[in-house]
Design a protein around this motif. Structure first.
Motif, PDB file in Angstrom:
ATOM      1  N   VAL A  51      51.991  30.938   8.782  1.00  0.00           N
ATOM      2  CA  VAL A  51      50.827  31.909   8.291  1.00  0.00           C
ATOM      3  C   VAL A  51      49.808  31.917   9.295  1.00  0.00           C
ATOM      4  O   VAL A  51      49.381  31.052   9.827  1.00  0.00           O
ATOM      5  N   THR A  57      52.591  35.931   6.405  1.00  0.00           N
ATOM      6  CA  THR A  57      53.573  34.803   6.333  1.00  0.00           C
ATOM      7  C   THR A  57      54.986  35.263   7.007  1.00  0.00           C
ATOM      8  O   THR A  57      55.333  36.356   6.840  1.00  0.00           O
ATOM      9  N   TYR A  59      59.148  33.528   7.579  1.00  0.00           N
ATOM     10  CA  TYR A  59      59.967  32.420   7.470  1.00  0.00           C
ATOM     11  C   TYR A  59      61.353  32.475   8.107  1.00  0.00           C
ATOM     12  O   TYR A  59      61.891  33.457   8.504  1.00  0.00           O
ATOM     13  N   SER A  70      51.274  28.563   2.401  1.00  0.00           N
ATOM     14  CA  SER A  70      50.069  29.042   2.107  1.00  0.00           C
ATOM     15  C   SER A  70      48.904  28.043   2.958  1.00  0.00           C
ATOM     16  O   SER A  70      49.250  27.039   3.379  1.00  0.00           O
TER      17      SER A  70
END
Length: 114
Positions: A51, A57, A59, A70
């Motif tokens: 992040v 963000t 992944y 977060s």
């Protein structure tokens, strides 16, 4: 000095959920990209999620759609919410503060097993 400290690992059954936390200190937390990585026995360390300071963000393919990263800048903390856990998610999970130099935490073990 700069420190990142992970917590929240443990043993969970397949299909379960777990939330990891990483607290940063010794630096201006809100200014840095933070990341979660993991390393399973016999495998290379791999990206789980990052992040940015702006809240963007990203992944790793293995966790996209199941994990959520977060951050709470008021608490100097980055979280990793893990859902629909699989045995192959078993690993030591590390928190990293990006930058030059980068800083790593000591890791927290996550074991997914029935």
């Amino acid at each position: 000095q700069v420190q990142v400290v992970e917590s929240g690992g443990g043993l969970v059954q397949p299909g379960g959920s777990l939330r990891l936390a990483c607290v940063g200190s010794g630096f201006t937390f809100r200014m840095y990209t933070m990341g979660w990585y993991r390393q399973a026995p016999g495998k290379q360390r791999e990206l789980v999620a990052i992040v940015t300071s702006g809240g963007i963000t990203n992944y790793g393919d293995a966790v996209r759609g199941r994990f959520t990263i977060s951050r709470d800048n008021a608490k100097n903390t980055v979280y990793l919410q893990m859902s629909s856990l699989k045995p192959e998610d078993t690993a030591v999970y590390y928190c990293q503060r990006w930058g030059s130099p980068a800083y790593w935490g000591q890791g927290t073990q996550v074991t997914v097993s029935s």
